[in-house]
Design a protein around this motif. Structure first.
Motif, PDB file in Angstrom:
ATOM      1  N   THR A   1      11.697   4.047 -25.162  1.00 59.72           N
ATOM      2  CA  THR A   1      11.477   2.854 -25.799  1.00 59.72           C
ATOM      3  C   THR A   1      12.060   2.756 -27.376  1.00 59.72           C
ATOM      4  O   THR A   1      12.572   4.065 -27.654  1.00 59.72           O
ATOM      5  CB  THR A   1      10.191   2.387 -25.959  1.00 59.72           C
TER       6      THR A   1
ATOM      7  N   MET B   1       7.668  -3.570 -27.679  1.00 57.79           N
ATOM      8  CA  MET B   1       8.570  -2.365 -27.519  1.00 57.79           C
ATOM      9  C   MET B   1       9.750  -2.839 -26.561  1.00 57.79           C
ATOM     10  O   MET B   1       9.612  -3.931 -25.863  1.00 57.79           O
ATOM     11  CB  MET B   1       7.838  -1.307 -26.607  1.00 57.79           C
TER      12      MET B   1
ATOM     13  N   LEU C   1      11.757  -1.643 -23.927  1.00 55.99           N
ATOM     14  CA  LEU C   1      11.837  -0.775 -22.819  1.00 55.99           C
ATOM     15  C   LEU C   1      13.544  -0.285 -22.466  1.00 55.99           C
ATOM     16  O   LEU C   1      14.145  -1.112 -21.843  1.00 55.99           O
ATOM     17  CB  LEU C   1      11.136  -1.340 -21.538  1.00 55.99           C
ATOM     18  N   ARG C   2      13.793   0.795 -22.720  1.00 58.35           N
ATOM     19  CA  ARG C   2      15.236   1.389 -22.690  1.00 58.35           C
ATOM     20  C   ARG C   2      15.362   1.654 -21.249  1.00 58.35           C
ATOM     21  O   ARG C   2      14.558   1.888 -20.506  1.00 58.35           O
ATOM     22  CB  ARG C   2      15.328   2.644 -23.443  1.00 58.35           C
TER      23      ARG C   2
ATOM     24  N   GLY D   1      13.199   4.505 -19.630  1.00 57.08           N
ATOM     25  CA  GLY D   1      11.871   4.026 -19.500  1.00 57.08           C
ATOM     26  C   GLY D   1      11.763   3.324 -18.422  1.00 57.08           C
ATOM     27  O   GLY D   1      10.805   3.283 -17.554  1.00 57.08           O
TER      28      GLY D   1
ATOM     29  N   PRO E   1       3.476   2.827 -28.164  1.00 56.60           N
ATOM     30  CA  PRO E   1       4.244   2.584 -26.918  1.00 56.60           C
ATOM     31  C   PRO E   1       3.725   3.008 -25.894  1.00 56.60           C
ATOM     32  O   PRO E   1       2.845   3.981 -25.585  1.00 56.60           O
ATOM     33  CB  PRO E   1       5.709   3.636 -27.395  1.00 56.60           C
TER      34      PRO E   1
ATOM     35  N   THR F   1       0.349  -2.171 -26.397  1.00 58.18           N
ATOM     36  CA  THR F   1       1.479  -2.928 -27.097  1.00 58.18           C
ATOM     37  C   THR F   1       1.153  -4.666 -26.946  1.00 58.18           C
ATOM     38  O   THR F   1       0.372  -4.994 -26.042  1.00 58.18           O
ATOM     39  CB  THR F   1       2.949  -2.654 -26.363  1.00 58.18           C
TER      40      THR F   1
END
Length: 479
Positions: free
Chosen positions: A32, A41, A43-44, A47, A153, A157
C-alpha cells in the motif's frame, strides 16, 4: 552479496518494535501507499493481487452455495439510515456525510455507506412478495467508509474493501443455518487457504453487530499475541424486516416477516497474513493466495544457453503456477533478498551446473530449505507437493503458536496477571454481565473475543464478580 548488504536490512526486527516491523513490511513489499485522504490507503498492485486471489476463492465458494453478486449504491439517504435505531446508533460515530451536490446544499444528507444493510432491506421490501421469492442470497464486493480516529494499513482504515453478504429467508431456522454455513466457509478459507488457525464462537451482546440478534466470529492470533477479528456472520432475526416492512405471503396466503443475515470479511485479512506468517526478512505468503507462487532466478545469466533454458522453464511452468522471473542484470543475492521480502513461497534457481545436471534448485521461503528437483515429467507435481507442504507447515506453526498461548484462569488475580504479562488469549467462565466486561476493558485494556460453545458446570463462577457463571469465554487484547 553479504547478509548485511541485503535490501531487507531496513525492516525493523519484530522483537524490537512489532508495530514498526509491520509498517516496514507493508511499505517495503509495496502493498500500500498513503493517499492524500487521511487514513485511506492506496492498494498497490502487489497488495491488490493478494486481495484478488482472496476474492476469487471466496467468490467461487459463495456462488457454489447459491449466492448471487449485486451492487448497491455508495450513498444512503439519512432518513433510510434512521429506520433501524440500534443500527444507526452503532455506526453514527463513524459515518461520513455528503451535504452538497456541487454548490447546492442537499435537502437531505447522504451517508457514504459504512455498510449496506439498509440498502438491501429497502430493496428486499420492494422485490419480495411471496414465499416463492425466497430465499434471497445476495453478496456484493465493494469499498466502505468508516471515519476511524486512528488508522493502520489493512487493519483499520477510513476506506477499505470487503464483501458483504445479505440474505432473506422464510424462517428463523433457515436464516440461522445460513449464518452458521457462512461462518464455516470463513473457517475453512482461513485454515485451508490462508493457513491461519482460528477460534470461533458468538460475540457477546456488547460486542455483537449493531442491530443483530447474534454475531458469530472467527478470531486469529497474531505473532505478538493480539487478536484479530477475521470475519463475522450475523443473524438478524426479523428486526430489520419489521423496521423496513419486508413481508411475504406464505403458502396459506398469510403475511409473514422475513428473517435475515449479514456477513463479511475484508482486506483486514491481508494484515492478518502479514502478522501471522511474516518474519524479520518480510512477508511469507501462503502459496494458495500468493500473487506469485514461484520466482525463477537465472544464475550466471551471461553464460551461453542460460537465458534460453530459463525462458523455456518459465514458459513451461506458467501453465500450472502463478509465477514471475527476474532476468535483470542485478546480482542474484539482491534478487534472493527482494523476493524473500515479498514473500514468494518458492524460489527456483537455474544456472549452468543445474542445466548440465538436468535439475533446478528450489528454495522454500518459509524455512530456506534447498531441494534439488529433476527437470522431468514429474517437475510440476513435485513443485505442487512442495507448495502444499509449505501451506501445511505454515498452518502447523501458526496452530502451535496459537494453542501454546491460550491460558485458563479461575480467579481475577490470575486472569489479570495473564492478560497483563502473557500475550495471548485467556479462557475463563463468565456470568454474562456487561459490567464485568467493562471492568476487564477498563482494568486490563482487554476485550471479550467470543463465547465458547461448551457446557458450564453448575458450580462454575465468574472470576470477575464471583457470581454464577453462564458461559465460557475467551478474552484478549486486539487490533
Amino acid at each position: 552479496m553479504a547478509k548485511n548488504d541485503k535490501l531487507v536490512q531496513d525492516i525493523t526486527p519484530r522483537s524490537e518494535d512489532f508495530a514498526q516491523w509491520y509498517t516496514d513490511v507493508v511499505k517495503k513489499a509495496e502493498l500500500t501507499s498513503y493517499s492524500p485522504v487521511r487514513g485511506a490507503m492506496i492498494l498497490r498492485p502487489y497488495g491488490f493481487a493478494i486481495w484478488e486471489n482472496i476474492q476469487k476463492d471466496l467468490d467461487r465458494r459463495f456462488k457454489e452455495t447459491g449466492h448471487l453478486n449485486v451492487a448497491m449504491p455508495l450513498l444512503i439517504p439519512e432518513s433510510l439510515l434512521q429506520k433501524e435505531k440500534d443500527h444507526v446508533e452503532g455506526f453514527a460515530p463513524e459515518v461520513a456525510w455528503v451535504t452538497h451536490g456541487g454548490a447546492t446544499e442537499l435537502e437531505e444528507r447522504l451517508c457514504i455507506r459504512p455498510t449496506s444493510e439498509v440498502l438491501f432491506c429497502s430493496h428486499y421490501a420492494e422485490i419480495i412478495q411471496s414465499y416463492r421469492d425466497l430465499p434471497k442470497l445476495y453478496n456484493q464486493w465493494v469499498s466502505v467508509v468508516r471515519w476511524e480516529k486512528t488508522t493502520r494499513p489493512f487493519l483499520r482504515t477510513t476506506e477499505f474493501y470487503w464483501q458483504e453478504g445479505h440474505t432473506a429467508h422464510a424462517t428463523a431456522e433457515e436464516a440461522q443455518a445460513e449464518t452458521r454455513r457462512i461462518l464455516q466457509i470463513y473457517i475453512d478459507f482461513y485454515e485451508n487457504v490462508l493457513a491461519i488457525p482460528v477460534i470461533r464462537g458468538l460475540k457477546t451482546d456488547k460486542e455483537k453487530f449493531a442491530g443483530a440478534e447474534k454475531t458469530y466470529t472467527v478470531e486469529a492470533m497474531m505473532h505478538d499475541g493480539k487478536a484479530l477479528q477475521g470475519g463475522t456472520s450475523h443473524y438478524f432475526g426479523d428486526g430489520f424486516a419489521r423496521a423496513f416492512d419486508i413481508t411475504y405471503s406464505d403458502e396459506n396466503n398469510e403475511l409473514k416477516y422475513v428473517y435475515q443475515t449479514s456477513w463479511g470479511v475484508s482486506t483486514r485479512m491481508i494484515g492478518g497474513i502479514i502478522m501471522v506468517h511474516g518474519d524479520d526478512d518480510g512477508l511469507i505468503l501462503p502459496p494458495r493466495i500468493a500473487p506469485w507462487q514461484l520466482v525463477v532466478v537465472p544464475i550466471a545469466l551471461q553464460k551461453p544457453g542460460v537465458r534460453e533454458a530459463n525462458e523455456k522453464l518459465v514458459e513451461r511452468l506458467k501453465a500450472n503456477f502463478r509465477l514471475t522471473s527476474d532476468f535483470s542484470d542485478k546480482m542474484p543475492g539482491w534478487k534472493f533478498s527482494e523476493y524473500e521480502m515479498r514473500g514468494v513461497p518458492l524460489r527456483l534457481e537455474y544456472g549452468p551446473k543445474d542445466i548440465e545436471k538436468g535439475q533446478v534448485v528450489a528454495v522454500r521461503r518459509d524455512n530456506r530449505e534447498k531441494i534439488f528437483l529433476k527437470i522431468d515429467e514429474n517437475l510440476e507435481d513435485n513443485i505442487q507437493k512442495i507448495l502444499d507442504q509449505i501451506h501445511n507447515d505454515l498452518y502447523a506453526k501458526a496452530e502451535e503458536e496459537l494453542y501454546s498461548r491460550i491460558y485458563e484462569a479461575d480467579d481475577y488475580e490470575t486472569m489479570s496477571k495473564l492478560l497483563t504479562e502473557k500475550p495471548g488469549f485467556v479462557k475463563t467462565y463468565w456470568c454474562g454481565d456487561v459490567a464485568c466486561e467493562e471492568k476487564v476493558k477498563a482494568d486490563l485494556q482487554a476485550s471479550s473475543r467470543c463465547l465458547l460453545e461448551e457446557e458450564v458446570p453448575e458450580d462454575a463462577c465468574c472470576p470477575i464478580c464471583g457470581s454464577k457463571a453462564k458461559y465460557k469465554i475467551y478474552w484478549g487484547k486486539a487490533y
